[in-house]
Design a protein around this motif. Structure first.
Motif, PDB file in Angstrom:
ATOM      1  N   GLY A  55       0.806  -1.212   0.000  1.00  0.00           N
ATOM      2  CA  GLY A  55       0.000   0.000   0.000  1.00  0.00           C
ATOM      3  C   GLY A  55       0.842   1.266   0.000  1.00  0.00           C
ATOM      4  O   GLY A  55       1.938   1.320  -0.557  1.00  0.00           O
ATOM      5  N   ASP A  56       0.338   2.287   0.688  1.00  0.00           N
ATOM      6  CA  ASP A  56       1.044   3.568   0.696  1.00  0.00           C
ATOM      7  C   ASP A  56       2.078   3.684   1.817  1.00  0.00           C
ATOM      8  O   ASP A  56       2.750   4.687   1.936  1.00  0.00           O
ATOM      9  N   ARG A  57       2.198   2.703   2.666  1.00  0.00           N
ATOM     10  CA  ARG A  57       3.219   2.593   3.721  1.00  0.00           C
ATOM     11  C   ARG A  57       3.129   3.667   4.801  1.00  0.00           C
ATOM     12  O   ARG A  57       4.051   3.855   5.573  1.00  0.00           O
ATOM     13  N   THR A  58       2.022   4.365   4.881  1.00  0.00           N
ATOM     14  CA  THR A  58       1.858   5.397   5.907  1.00  0.00           C
ATOM     15  C   THR A  58       1.795   4.797   7.303  1.00  0.00           C
ATOM     16  O   THR A  58       2.391   5.325   8.243  1.00  0.00           O
ATOM     17  N   THR A  59       1.070   3.694   7.424  1.00  0.00           N
ATOM     18  CA  THR A  59       0.914   3.059   8.740  1.00  0.00           C
ATOM     19  C   THR A  59       2.265   2.633   9.315  1.00  0.00           C
ATOM     20  O   THR A  59       2.573   2.898  10.476  1.00  0.00           O
ATOM     21  N   ALA A  65       7.901   5.570  13.510  1.00  0.00           N
ATOM     22  CA  ALA A  65       8.338   6.844  14.078  1.00  0.00           C
ATOM     23  C   ALA A  65       7.980   6.947  15.551  1.00  0.00           C
ATOM     24  O   ALA A  65       8.781   7.400  16.373  1.00  0.00           O
ATOM     25  N   ALA A  66       6.773   6.522  15.908  1.00  0.00           N
ATOM     26  CA  ALA A  66       6.343   6.581  17.312  1.00  0.00           C
ATOM     27  C   ALA A  66       7.191   5.659  18.184  1.00  0.00           C
ATOM     28  O   ALA A  66       7.668   6.055  19.255  1.00  0.00           O
ATOM     29  N   ALA A  67       7.400   4.432  17.723  1.00  0.00           N
ATOM     30  CA  ALA A  67       8.188   3.473  18.506  1.00  0.00           C
ATOM     31  C   ALA A  67       9.652   3.933  18.611  1.00  0.00           C
ATOM     32  O   ALA A  67      10.266   3.855  19.685  1.00  0.00           O
ATOM     33  N   GLY A  68      10.200   4.425  17.523  1.00  0.00           N
ATOM     34  CA  GLY A  68      11.582   4.902  17.540  1.00  0.00           C
ATOM     35  C   GLY A  68      11.769   6.110  18.432  1.00  0.00           C
ATOM     36  O   GLY A  68      12.773   6.231  19.130  1.00  0.00           O
ATOM     37  N   ALA A  69      10.791   7.012  18.428  1.00  0.00           N
ATOM     38  CA  ALA A  69      10.882   8.210  19.268  1.00  0.00           C
ATOM     39  C   ALA A  69      10.848   7.838  20.749  1.00  0.00           C
ATOM     40  O   ALA A  69      11.616   8.370  21.551  1.00  0.00           O
ATOM     41  N   LEU A  70       9.970   6.928  21.114  1.00  0.00           N
ATOM     42  CA  LEU A  70       9.897   6.498  22.518  1.00  0.00           C
ATOM     43  C   LEU A  70      11.184   5.810  22.950  1.00  0.00           C
ATOM     44  O   LEU A  70      11.714   6.080  24.035  1.00  0.00           O
ATOM     45  N   LEU A  71      11.683   4.928  22.123  1.00  0.00           N
ATOM     46  CA  LEU A  71      12.914   4.215  22.453  1.00  0.00           C
ATOM     47  C   LEU A  71      14.107   5.170  22.507  1.00  0.00           C
ATOM     48  O   LEU A  71      14.931   5.106  23.423  1.00  0.00           O
ATOM     49  N   GLY A  72      14.192   6.074  21.546  1.00  0.00           N
ATOM     50  CA  GLY A  72      15.297   7.038  21.528  1.00  0.00           C
ATOM     51  C   GLY A  72      15.297   7.958  22.728  1.00  0.00           C
ATOM     52  O   GLY A  72      16.338   8.263  23.297  1.00  0.00           O
ATOM     53  N   LYS A  73      14.131   8.418  23.142  1.00  0.00           N
ATOM     54  CA  LYS A  73      14.032   9.290  24.321  1.00  0.00           C
ATOM     55  C   LYS A  73      14.457   8.544  25.580  1.00  0.00           C
ATOM     56  O   LYS A  73      15.163   9.072  26.418  1.00  0.00           O
TER      57      LYS A  73
END
Length: 82
Positions: A55-59, A65-73
């Motif tokens: 598909g459009d790969r938005t999901t 991005a959400a998982a990476g941001a939480l882990l990075g923080k």
């Protein structure tokens, strides 16, 4: 921001990562996690986009991005003084 005013209060570290305050307690400067949040979000978005190939790969991009941001923080905001 609290910085020691005289050399006796500061340790020998020129960046003042750790110091003893006037009340005798040891204080530590630590990151608030903003850099990890941004870097993790970008990395997670790229990884999510690469994993989600339909598909459009938005999901995949948004979830990555959400998982990476939480882990990075979380990784960036760990106490590093001791």
């Amino acid at each position: 921001m609290v910085l020691p005013t005289d050399e006796a209060q500061a340790r020998r570290d020129y960046r003042y990562k750790e110091w003893r305050g006037r009340d005798g307690r040891t204080y530590c400067r630590k990151s608030n996690g903003t850099t990890g949040l941004i870097v993790g979000g970008v990395g997670g978005a790229l990884a999510g986009r690469a994993i989600d190939t339909r598909g459009d790969r938005t999901t995949g991009t948004v979830l990555g991005a959400a998982a990476g941001a939480l882990l990075g923080k979380e990784i960036d905001s760990k106490r590093r003084c001791r």
